[in-house]
Design a protein around this motif. Structure first.
Motif, PDB file in Angstrom:
ATOM      1  N   ALA A   1      -8.393   5.351  12.860  1.00  0.00           N
ATOM      2  CA  ALA A   1      -8.460   5.494  11.398  1.00  0.00           C
ATOM      3  C   ALA A   1      -8.951   6.868  10.931  1.00  0.00           C
ATOM      4  O   ALA A   1      -8.348   7.456  10.034  1.00  0.00           O
ATOM      5  CB  ALA A   1      -9.294   4.367  10.797  1.00  0.00           C
ATOM      6  N   PRO A   2     -10.012   7.426  11.503  1.00  0.00           N
ATOM      7  CA  PRO A   2     -10.443   8.743  11.017  1.00  0.00           C
ATOM      8  C   PRO A   2      -9.555   9.898  11.478  1.00  0.00           C
ATOM      9  O   PRO A   2      -9.652  10.992  10.924  1.00  0.00           O
ATOM     10  CB  PRO A   2     -11.847   8.904  11.613  1.00  0.00           C
ATOM     11  N   VAL A   3      -8.719   9.676  12.491  1.00  0.00           N
ATOM     12  CA  VAL A   3      -7.897  10.772  13.014  1.00  0.00           C
ATOM     13  C   VAL A   3      -6.556  10.839  12.283  1.00  0.00           C
ATOM     14  O   VAL A   3      -6.130  11.882  11.815  1.00  0.00           O
ATOM     15  CB  VAL A   3      -7.655  10.607  14.524  1.00  0.00           C
ATOM     16  N   TYR A   4      -5.882   9.697  12.222  1.00  0.00           N
ATOM     17  CA  TYR A   4      -4.607   9.620  11.507  1.00  0.00           C
ATOM     18  C   TYR A   4      -4.888   8.944  10.174  1.00  0.00           C
ATOM     19  O   TYR A   4      -5.888   8.274  10.021  1.00  0.00           O
ATOM     20  CB  TYR A   4      -3.606   8.797  12.305  1.00  0.00           C
ATOM     21  N   SER A   5      -4.009   9.107   9.218  1.00  0.00           N
ATOM     22  CA  SER A   5      -4.249   8.392   7.976  1.00  0.00           C
ATOM     23  C   SER A   5      -3.973   6.908   8.215  1.00  0.00           C
ATOM     24  O   SER A   5      -3.152   6.541   9.033  1.00  0.00           O
ATOM     25  CB  SER A   5      -3.359   8.939   6.863  1.00  0.00           C
ATOM     26  N   VAL A   6      -4.702   6.063   7.512  1.00  0.00           N
ATOM     27  CA  VAL A   6      -4.528   4.616   7.665  1.00  0.00           C
ATOM     28  C   VAL A   6      -3.242   4.253   6.940  1.00  0.00           C
ATOM     29  O   VAL A   6      -3.188   4.232   5.718  1.00  0.00           O
ATOM     30  CB  VAL A   6      -5.721   3.861   7.064  1.00  0.00           C
TER      31      VAL A   6
ATOM     32  N   MET B   1       1.777   3.606  11.097  1.00  0.00           N
ATOM     33  CA  MET B   1       1.122   4.262  12.233  1.00  0.00           C
ATOM     34  C   MET B   1       1.397   3.537  13.552  1.00  0.00           C
ATOM     35  O   MET B   1       1.494   4.160  14.600  1.00  0.00           O
ATOM     36  CB  MET B   1      -0.383   4.412  11.990  1.00  0.00           C
TER      37      MET B   1
ATOM     38  N   SER C   1       1.747   6.563   1.871  1.00  0.00           N
ATOM     39  CA  SER C   1       1.021   7.831   2.034  1.00  0.00           C
ATOM     40  C   SER C   1      -0.323   7.610   2.713  1.00  0.00           C
ATOM     41  O   SER C   1      -0.995   8.560   3.079  1.00  0.00           O
ATOM     42  CB  SER C   1       0.878   8.569   0.717  1.00  0.00           C
ATOM     43  N   GLY C   2      -0.734   6.362   2.871  1.00  0.00           N
ATOM     44  CA  GLY C   2      -1.925   6.120   3.665  1.00  0.00           C
ATOM     45  C   GLY C   2      -3.212   6.139   2.856  1.00  0.00           C
ATOM     46  O   GLY C   2      -3.237   6.598   1.716  1.00  0.00           O
ATOM     47  N   GLN C   3      -4.271   5.616   3.473  1.00  0.00           N
ATOM     48  CA  GLN C   3      -5.575   5.540   2.826  1.00  0.00           C
ATOM     49  C   GLN C   3      -6.528   6.468   3.568  1.00  0.00           C
ATOM     50  O   GLN C   3      -6.440   6.598   4.771  1.00  0.00           O
ATOM     51  CB  GLN C   3      -6.099   4.109   2.882  1.00  0.00           C
ATOM     52  N   PRO C   4      -7.440   7.072   2.824  1.00  0.00           N
ATOM     53  CA  PRO C   4      -8.382   7.980   3.507  1.00  0.00           C
ATOM     54  C   PRO C   4      -9.463   7.206   4.250  1.00  0.00           C
ATOM     55  O   PRO C   4      -9.892   6.149   3.805  1.00  0.00           O
ATOM     56  CB  PRO C   4      -8.996   8.768   2.341  1.00  0.00           C
ATOM     57  N   TYR C   5      -9.864   7.706   5.401  1.00  0.00           N
ATOM     58  CA  TYR C   5     -10.983   7.113   6.138  1.00  0.00           C
ATOM     59  C   TYR C   5     -11.687   8.238   6.879  1.00  0.00           C
ATOM     60  O   TYR C   5     -11.126   8.835   7.804  1.00  0.00           O
ATOM     61  CB  TYR C   5     -10.469   6.052   7.115  1.00  0.00           C
TER      62      TYR C   5
ATOM     63  N   TYR D   1       0.793  -1.233   0.000  1.00  0.00           N
ATOM     64  CA  TYR D   1       0.000   0.000   0.000  1.00  0.00           C
ATOM     65  C   TYR D   1       0.822   1.278   0.000  1.00  0.00           C
ATOM     66  O   TYR D   1       0.250   2.366   0.007  1.00  0.00           O
ATOM     67  CB  TYR D   1      -0.952   0.007   1.195  1.00  0.00           C
TER      68      TYR D   1
ATOM     69  N   TYR E   1     -15.839  13.846  16.918  1.00  0.00           N
ATOM     70  CA  TYR E   1     -15.226  12.535  16.861  1.00  0.00           C
ATOM     71  C   TYR E   1     -14.232  12.323  17.996  1.00  0.00           C
ATOM     72  O   TYR E   1     -14.172  11.267  18.591  1.00  0.00           O
ATOM     73  CB  TYR E   1     -14.553  12.300  15.500  1.00  0.00           C
TER      74      TYR E   1
END
Lengths: 401, 295
Positions: free
Chosen positions: B217-222, B226, B125-129, B122, B149
């Motif tokens: 997940a919603p706070v930091y990028s997945v 991490m 750069s991470g996945q958006p959530y 992956y 949140y």
């Protein structure tokens, strides 16, 4: 005597050969970058694809000799990169080192290629030192540099009403350099820097720093960081309603792969400077779509497009010079203007800077985006001479003052 | 008084609140670590990778199966917990008679492998959530903007921590657990299936990490990295609280979040180091940690 004559004859033949000279009977390009770490998405395997495309489009041969592309992973560490480059040059006869993200690695590679007379085509490293005090007669900095980013984004936002700034700075050389360059640009445009906070690097949680930026009341929050830090900072700025409350974010080094990973809901409105945007005209679209087909559907970042452009120009210069000897090729690369989908009338300066137009862009809102990767609207084309540092200000030893 | 320190009360309270929120992550992660160490005597270095796994599973569920945040909050810990139980059965069990250092090395290796695989597939750069719609936006307080949140994270973490503590301290099951840590052979002799309990405990500890992953997940990028970014701090929390002390890790988790928040106001450059300075001081004064029992 006879032997001597034969030697002279051979030498004359060699010099005047109509077929030109290619060392080792092959032109070898080594793409050196981060294949799996923090910069793998923005350069990584995609840069290898771009270099290979440039070779294929050129016909796979130059001066009648085959062109070969090899690559390696430097893990963003100078001590990993150095032996690879030495091996490539001394044993494998690599003619040019391409891409090379991470400023510290790029500076090491610049030094080796300078000493061993090989060409360094840098697309991804940021530091403007590559054409400043570390400039090299055989090094070219192709796509962007910290000076151009700071200068374009900083000035544009200041003139656009964002006349007070607060910086969130990644606490290491790169972050401080970006902060310094941008502050200078902001002040020269009549703006004011209200303060800065040094965030440890790397860092996951930026909420505290964002809160300080928010309470400073500055109109623009400048993010002097990159990659994962930048992504987390933007994500959390959105979470804390900072952009909705009227403060603007300025990403000082943002790649389109970052936007893709953050999503438009989070990044909408962000203003940034880029050396390339795939959806700018028919030519850029045509190339980028070809690239995306070979890169798992991902559109090129500016540095990947830059790798193609640099390699294509390099091959053209070899053909024109009739040899792959570094100094001769460099002379041709400086002489021939860069005209392709990436740059129009770009030129390679004596200090190694490839000067071309930069683009000040704003990230679209989800509603404005009509198809995948439709992310930017171009606010302004920044002419190369305005974007890049004047040659006499970089302290490059190659340039007479 | 605040002006004397060169900081407005608004900023200070804002930072304290943020510290509390970060503390919630520390608490819930160190709780899992403490549980595992308490019963299995394993220093679970894979905890960060398991936390990252939680975030990725939540992202998979949303991106490929269409399962949103709320169901993911239940499903993800179950899945990650199952993976944990399998790990215990297949690998960790074989080391149970050896020095704890072997468990540490094994889990450290596992963490490297898991993170390496995710990084390879992956990128970084991470996945958006995005947070669920019902929790987006926030409250405009006197001194700061509090995202809904984040408020939710504090509340739910506190609830989970308290729940776990109650189960261990106040129920029969908890009594077995505590007894088994003292003397597994004796507890086994009373007819309690200790190996199953060990597997379940490891599974639960790992599930807690997965749960924290979904929360994050919603706070930091997945992002594949991490876990490794956070795990060192969490270990410091466990050590300060006292290895294996449940209450210690909860209280220390929240309070270190607060201390870190304050450091970010007064001397931001040191905020990543503050926890370790505290660890050094605590270990000098109380080698077993704040809530630990001397061996």
């Amino acid at each position: 005597m006879r032997k001597g004559l034969a030697g002279v004859a051979l030498a004359v033949l060699t010099v005047t050969s109509a077929f030109g000279q290619v060392s080792g009977d092959v032109v070898k390009l080594g793409v050196l970058n981060d294949q799996s770490g923090v910069y793998a998405d923005l350069a990584g395997p995609g840069s290898v694809v771009a270099a290979k495309m440039a070779v294929e489009d050129f016909g796979g041969k130059v001066l009648g000799k085959p062109i070969e592309v090899i690559f390696a992973d430097h893990q963003n560490k100078p001590d990993v990169a150095t032996p690879i480059v030495n091996q490539w040059i001394d044993v494998d006869n690599v003619d040019a080192i391409v891409d090379v993200p991470t400023s510290s690695v790029a500076l090491a590679v610049q030094e080796i290629t300078k000493n061993k007379n090989r060409i360094h085509l840098n697309s991804t490293a940021g530091t403007s030192d590559l054409t400043g005090k570390a400039c090299s007669p055989t090094g070219i900095h192709w796509t962007y540099d910290t000076y151009a980013l700071a200068n374009s984004t900083g000035k544009a936002l200041t003139k656009d009403g964002g006349d007070t700034w607060y910086f969130i700075v990644a606490d290491y050389a790169f972050g401080h350099a970006l902060e310094k360059d941008t502050s200078a640009a902001v002040e020269s445009a009549g703006g004011k820097v209200l303060g800065a906070v040094n965030a440890p690097f790397p860092n996951q949680d930026f909420s505290s720093f964002l809160l300080q930026a928010q309470s400073s009341g500055a109109k623009v929050i400048g993010l002097a960081n990159a990659g994962g830090d930048m992504i987390n900072a933007i994500k959390q700025a959105h979470e804390f309603g900072i952009t909705d409350a009227g403060q603007r974010l300025a990403g000082l080094l943002v790649f389109i792969s970052d936007i893709n990973s953050l999503g438009l809901e989070t990044t909408k409105g962000l203003v940034l400077t880029t050396g390339f945007y795939w959806d700018r005209n028919d030519e850029t679209r045509a190339w980028s779509k070809r690239f995306a087909e070979r890169n798992e559907g991902r559109m090129p970042t500016m540095v990947q497009a830059g790798v193609y452009s640099a390699v294509a120009h390099y091959l053209k210069a070899i053909a024109a010079a009739g040899t792959d000897e570094a100094k001769a090729v460099m002379a041709k690369m400086r002489e021939i203007p860069v005209n392709d989908f990436f740059a129009k009338n770009g030129r390679v300066r004596a200090d190694g800077r490839m000067v071309h137009d930069m683009y000040l862009v704003q990230v679209k809102t989800p509603a404005e985006s009509k198809y995948p990767w439709d992310y930017y609207k171009i606010l302004r084309v920044v002419p190369g001479d305005e974007a890049y540092r004047p040659m006499d200000q970089g302290n490059c030893p190659l340039v007479a003052k | 008084m605040f002006e004397m320190l060169g900081i407005s009360p608004q900023a200070l309270f804002g930072q304290l609140l943020i510290g509390l929120i970060n503390g919630a992550f520390y608490a819930i992660l160190s709780l899992g670590l403490s549980l595992i160490f308490g019963l299995l005597n394993i220093i679970n270095f894979a905890h960060g990778a398991q936390y990252m796994l939680g975030a990725f599973v939540a992202w998979y569920l949303l991106a490929y199966v269409g399962i949103g945040y709320w169901p993911a909050l239940i499903v993800t810990p179950l899945l990650v917990g199952l993976v944990g139980m399998a790990t215990e059965r297949l690998l960790l069990r074989r080391l149970s008679r050896l020095d704890p250092i072997y468990g540490l090395l094994l889990t450290f290796g596992l963490a490297l492998v898991i993170e390496g695989v995710f990084r390879h597939v992956y990128g970084v750069s991470g996945q958006p959530y995005a947070p669920p719609a019902s929790l987006s936006g926030g409250y405009r307080l006197e001194f700061m903007f509090l995202p809904k949140y984040r408020a939710w994270v504090v509340v739910v973490s506190l609830a989970v921590c308290l729940g776990t503590w109650l189960v261990i301290e106040k129920t029969k099951l908890g009594a077995y657990l505590r007894a088994a840590t003292e003397n597994p052979t004796l507890v086994q002799a009373f007819g309690v299936n200790v190996p199953v309990m060990v597997t379940a405990t490891y599974g639960f500890g790992v599930a807690l990490a997965g749960f924290a992953g979904v929360l994050a997940a919603p706070v930091y990028s997945v992002n594949p990295l991490m876990g490794s970014n956070l795990i060192i701090v969490v270990f410091a929390v466990v050590v300060i609280g006292g290895m294996g002390s449940i209450l210690g890790s909860i209280i220390t988790g929240f309070s270190l979040g607060l201390v870190e928040g304050l450091t970010k106001v007064f001397y931001p450059e040191a905020s990543n180091t503050a926890v370790f300075i505290i660890m050094a001081v605590v270990l000098l004064l109380r080698p077993a940690g704040l809530f630990g029992k001397a061996a």
